[in-house]
Enzyme design. Structure first.
Site, PDB file in Angstrom:
ATOM      1  N   GLY A   1       0.885  -1.306   0.045  1.00  0.00           N
ATOM      2  CA  GLY A   1       0.059   0.219  -0.039  1.00  0.00           C
ATOM      3  C   GLY A   1       0.807   1.162  -0.019  1.00  0.00           C
ATOM      4  O   GLY A   1       0.607   2.225   0.692  1.00  0.00           O
TER       5      GLY A   1
ATOM      6  N   VAL B   1      -2.693  -7.789  -1.948  1.00  0.00           N
ATOM      7  CA  VAL B   1      -2.006  -8.566  -0.928  1.00  0.00           C
ATOM      8  C   VAL B   1      -3.004  -9.643  -0.289  1.00  0.00           C
ATOM      9  O   VAL B   1      -2.520 -10.548   0.058  1.00  0.00           O
ATOM     10  CB  VAL B   1      -1.667  -7.598   0.168  1.00  0.00           C
ATOM     11  CG1 VAL B   1      -0.645  -6.528  -0.339  1.00  0.00           C
ATOM     12  CG2 VAL B   1      -2.697  -7.146   0.769  1.00  0.00           C
TER      13      VAL B   1
ATOM     14  N   ASN C   1       1.848  -2.359   5.264  1.00  0.00           N
ATOM     15  CA  ASN C   1       0.758  -0.860   5.326  1.00  0.00           C
ATOM     16  C   ASN C   1      -0.380  -1.209   4.783  1.00  0.00           C
ATOM     17  O   ASN C   1      -1.379  -0.455   5.226  1.00  0.00           O
ATOM     18  CB  ASN C   1       1.672   0.101   4.860  1.00  0.00           C
ATOM     19  CG  ASN C   1       0.843   1.496   4.770  1.00  0.00           C
ATOM     20  OD1 ASN C   1       0.509   2.001   5.762  1.00  0.00           O
ATOM     21  ND2 ASN C   1       0.446   1.729   3.590  1.00  0.00           N
TER      22      ASN C   1
ATOM     23  N   TYR D   1     -12.558  -3.037  11.100  1.00  0.00           N
ATOM     24  CA  TYR D   1     -11.252  -2.632  11.024  1.00  0.00           C
ATOM     25  C   TYR D   1     -10.666  -2.982  12.485  1.00  0.00           C
ATOM     26  O   TYR D   1      -9.281  -3.043  12.464  1.00  0.00           O
ATOM     27  CB  TYR D   1     -11.523  -1.228  10.918  1.00  0.00           C
ATOM     28  CG  TYR D   1     -10.262  -0.512  10.583  1.00  0.00           C
ATOM     29  CD1 TYR D   1      -9.347  -0.596   9.308  1.00  0.00           C
ATOM     30  CD2 TYR D   1      -9.856   0.484  11.581  1.00  0.00           C
ATOM     31  CE1 TYR D   1      -8.456   0.192   9.044  1.00  0.00           C
ATOM     32  CE2 TYR D   1      -8.759   1.138  11.013  1.00  0.00           C
ATOM     33  CZ  TYR D   1      -7.796   1.021   9.929  1.00  0.00           C
ATOM     34  OH  TYR D   1      -6.685   1.732   9.804  1.00  0.00           O
TER      35      TYR D   1
ATOM     36  N   ALA E   1     -10.976  -5.373  14.576  1.00  0.00           N
ATOM     37  CA  ALA E   1     -10.424  -6.621  14.661  1.00  0.00           C
ATOM     38  C   ALA E   1      -9.437  -6.916  14.068  1.00  0.00           C
ATOM     39  O   ALA E   1      -8.456  -7.846  14.245  1.00  0.00           O
ATOM     40  CB  ALA E   1     -11.936  -7.413  14.206  1.00  0.00           C
TER      41      ALA E   1
ATOM     42  N   LYS F   1      -6.816  -5.037  12.810  1.00  0.00           N
ATOM     43  CA  LYS F   1      -5.590  -4.232  13.177  1.00  0.00           C
ATOM     44  C   LYS F   1      -5.378  -4.973  14.571  1.00  0.00           C
ATOM     45  O   LYS F   1      -4.287  -5.168  14.937  1.00  0.00           O
ATOM     46  CB  LYS F   1      -5.960  -2.884  13.576  1.00  0.00           C
ATOM     47  CG  LYS F   1      -6.164  -2.058  12.057  1.00  0.00           C
ATOM     48  CD  LYS F   1      -5.009  -2.281  11.376  1.00  0.00           C
ATOM     49  CE  LYS F   1      -5.121  -1.468   9.841  1.00  0.00           C
ATOM     50  NZ  LYS F   1      -3.989  -1.642   9.060  1.00  0.00           N
TER      51      LYS F   1
ATOM     52  N   ILE G   1      -5.037  10.587  10.903  1.00  0.00           N
ATOM     53  CA  ILE G   1      -3.729  10.944  10.051  1.00  0.00           C
ATOM     54  C   ILE G   1      -4.508  11.413   8.930  1.00  0.00           C
ATOM     55  O   ILE G   1      -5.104  10.989   8.267  1.00  0.00           O
ATOM     56  CB  ILE G   1      -2.622   9.921   9.788  1.00  0.00           C
ATOM     57  CG1 ILE G   1      -2.054   9.268  11.099  1.00  0.00           C
ATOM     58  CG2 ILE G   1      -1.642  10.476   9.049  1.00  0.00           C
ATOM     59  CD1 ILE G   1      -1.277  10.312  11.976  1.00  0.00           C
TER      60      ILE G   1
END
Length: 242
Positions: free
Chosen positions: A8, A60, A88, A153, A155, A157, A186
């Site tokens: 990524g 990926v 990433n 998301y 879960a 990470k 960010i």
């Protein structure tokens, strides 16, 4: 001929990481999935720094595609070494749990969790043989504290945080470090649907972070000063905690 592979890597945090590692002298392999224009721009910026840049377009989450690119490149270039891996790649498909479709659940998990496995497995074998390597996984504040509307998301990470700690213990004796970086809010394409004015008051530093601030922590974890740091999760979130 040392290379860093960043999944990524064509935009946002991934792009900032590619450019920072290029500044450190690494040749860069930029993985991306769809945006050719942005990938070409990132490639040009990397080459301006006097290092090699290779674009690898693959999903990926698809093991066959990963092997067709990464494993083949490694086999075809025995004189070159992927000594740094930055996992990433990731996506968000936010919704309340009761409204998350099976497709959105599996797509988020497939990209983050399966993607980590698919890309890391062959590269870590090479690192073990050479007794050298740095693996940095980009996780999230959501994986540490959980965020409403991001059960899928969070879960995904959270799984990578656990995998980071486990893998670090498996390969530490071989001189390989495995760490994670957990960004908060960010400024990237991934957060463009989040209004900074609505959320920055939650952050003690009263602003969203920049991709370059995440890349700086990745650079530390890749560099010599972090040689005794492994199995850790470093937050880059302006002081935002649960």
């Amino acid at each position: 001929m040392e290379y860093a592979l960043v999944t990524g890597g064509s935009r946002g945090i991934g792009k900032a990481i590619c450019l920072r590692l290029a500044d450190m002298g690494y040749n860069i392999i930029v993985n991306y999935m769809s945006n050719d224009d942005e990938a070409l721009k990132t490639e040009a910026l990397i080459k301006q720094k006097g290092v090699d840049a290779i674009l690898m377009k693959f999903d990926v989450s698809k093991l066959e595609e990963v092997d067709a690119h990464v494993e083949k490149w490694m086999n075809d270039n025995p004189e070159k070494t992927i000594s740094v891996l930055v996992n990433n790649a990731g996506i968000r498909k936010d919704n309340l749990m009761v409204f998350i479709s099976p497709e959105d659940w599996h797509r988020v998990m497939d990209i983050t969790v399966d993607g980590f496995y698919n890309v890391t497995r062959n590269i870590v074998k090479s690192m073990v043989r050479k007794r050298k390597g740095r693996i940095v996984n980009i996780v999230s504040l959501s994986g540490l504290k959980g965020m409403p509307g991001q059960t899928n998301y969070s879960a995904s990470k959270g799984a990578i945080i656990a995998a980071t700690k486990a893998l670090a213990q498996e390969v530490g004796k071989r001189g390989i470090t495995v760490n994670a970086v957990a960004p908060g809010f960010i400024k990237t394409d991934m957060t463009q649907d989040i209004n900074e004015e609505d959320y920055k008051n939650m952050v003690p530093m009263n602003r969203f972070g920049e991709p370059e601030e995440v890349a700086g922590v990745v650079a530390f974890l890749v560099g010599k000063d972090s040689s005794y740091v492994t199995g850790q999760v470093i937050s880059v979130n302006g002081g935002l905690y649960s």
